[in-house]
Design a protein around this motif. Structure first.
Motif, short mmCIF file in Angstrom:
data_model
loop_
_atom_site.label_atom_id
_atom_site.label_comp_id
_atom_site.label_asym_id
_atom_site.label_seq_id
_atom_site.Cartn_x
_atom_site.Cartn_y
_atom_site.Cartn_z
N PHE A 112 0.95 -1.58 -0.22
CA PHE A 112 -0.08 -0.02 -0.10
C PHE A 112 1.31 0.85 0.20
CE2 PHE A 112 -2.62 3.01 2.38
CZ PHE A 112 -3.08 3.79 1.84
N ALA A 158 2.85 1.62 -3.31
CA ALA A 158 1.48 2.32 -4.16
C ALA A 158 0.85 4.24 -4.00
CB ALA A 158 0.44 1.26 -4.30
N LEU A 159 1.47 4.56 -2.71
CA LEU A 159 0.72 5.42 -2.55
C LEU A 159 1.60 6.42 -3.13
CD1 LEU A 159 -0.45 5.64 1.49
CD2 LEU A 159 -0.94 7.08 -0.78
N ALA A 173 1.71 6.50 -7.50
CA ALA A 173 0.41 7.01 -7.31
C ALA A 173 1.12 8.68 -7.39
CB ALA A 173 -0.31 7.38 -6.21
N GLU A 174 1.66 9.16 -5.98
CA GLU A 174 2.30 10.59 -5.36
C GLU A 174 3.24 10.73 -6.97
OE1 GLU A 174 4.76 13.18 -2.80
OE2 GLU A 174 4.09 11.27 -2.19
N LEU A 213 -5.05 11.67 -2.24
CA LEU A 213 -4.24 10.44 -1.35
C LEU A 213 -3.74 10.40 -0.33
CD1 LEU A 213 -2.58 8.55 -2.85
CD2 LEU A 213 -1.05 10.20 -3.91
N ASN A 239 -6.29 6.63 4.84
CA ASN A 239 -5.38 5.49 4.66
C ASN A 239 -5.04 5.36 5.59
OD1 ASN A 239 -4.82 6.32 2.07
ND2 ASN A 239 -3.37 8.57 2.88
N VAL A 295 -8.46 -1.24 -0.09
CA VAL A 295 -8.25 0.66 -0.83
C VAL A 295 -9.95 0.47 -1.44
CG1 VAL A 295 -7.43 1.72 -3.24
CG2 VAL A 295 -6.00 1.20 -1.48
N TYR A 315 -12.45 3.06 -0.62
CA TYR A 315 -12.44 4.26 -1.17
C TYR A 315 -14.39 3.90 -1.99
CZ TYR A 315 -8.83 7.26 -1.97
OH TYR A 315 -7.50 7.75 -1.62
N CYS A 350 -8.75 6.30 -6.30
CA CYS A 350 -9.14 5.02 -6.55
C CYS A 350 -8.49 4.31 -7.30
CB CYS A 350 -9.82 4.79 -5.69
SG CYS A 350 -10.68 2.62 -5.49
N ARG A 402 -5.93 4.35 -9.54
CA ARG A 402 -4.85 4.67 -9.52
C ARG A 402 -3.81 4.10 -8.66
NH1 ARG A 402 -2.09 8.85 -12.61
NH2 ARG A 402 -3.85 9.29 -12.49
N LEU A 403 -4.41 4.02 -7.25
CA LEU A 403 -3.79 3.26 -6.55
C LEU A 403 -3.83 1.42 -6.46
CD1 LEU A 403 -4.98 5.01 -2.73
CD2 LEU A 403 -2.81 4.60 -3.98
#
Length: 174
Positions: free
Chosen positions: A45, A48-49, A52-53, A76, A82, A100, A104, A130, A132-133
């Protein structure tokens, strides 16, 4: 010849080839994980954050569209979202993707119930973040209209905010 009907983005007329763009939504299956596996899911997770950033920073532009990506970055890193995802992984022993997706969906459902139409519009942003994650967790490639090869009319069931902002406007006829 195929005929498409729908909502236009502008009142003008465009003639050209159609580029049918479909999102294949990333879907996570519910999977129970052990206490030991939960640590790996938390790491997944977090990765993935970070991914995505990095994606959001790479496609962020200046000007009017920058606000979309600022909103996505705020979503995000929303602490409440989170924390619920981490709880889903650690306490409910579910895989990162399912946590996730579940969190979401819950937050998006709450936004759909709000009377303010501007707040309800944030549902598309929630779905975009969501996805994107989920793509990061499931190791799927980014979905994008950034690299349209030839001028075309975009035909889509729905476009995420990041889709419209990242399109090569010089190649979008309509």
């Amino acid at each position: 010849m195929r005929e498409y009907t729908g909502t236009t983005a502008s009142p003008d007329v465009a003639i050209g080839p159609a580029l049918v763009f479909t999102h294949t939504p990333a879907q996570a299956e519910e999977r129970v994980v052990s206490h030991e596996e939960a640590a790996a899911e938390l790491t997944l997770f977090q990765a993935a954050l970070t991914r995505a950033e990095e994606e959001l920073k790479a496609i962020r532009t200046d000007g009017e569209s920058a606000g979309i990506f600022d909103t996505h970055m705020a979503i995000l890193y929303d602490e409440e979202i989170n924390e619920e995802i981490r709880t889903g992984i650690q306490s409910l022993h579910r895989c990162a993707g399912w946590a996730v997706q579940a969190v979401y969906r819950e937050f998006a459902a709450e936004l759909r119930e709000v009377d303010d139409p501007l707040i309800r519009e944030r549902v598309a942003d929630m779905d975009d973040v969501c996805q994107r994650l989920l793509r990061g967790i499931l190791n799927l490639p980014p979905s994008s209209l950034a690299h349209i090869e030839q001028p075309a009319i975009i035909v889509a069931e729905d476009l995420y905010p990041s889709d419209t902002v990242t399109m090569d406007r010089n190649k979008v006829l309509g």
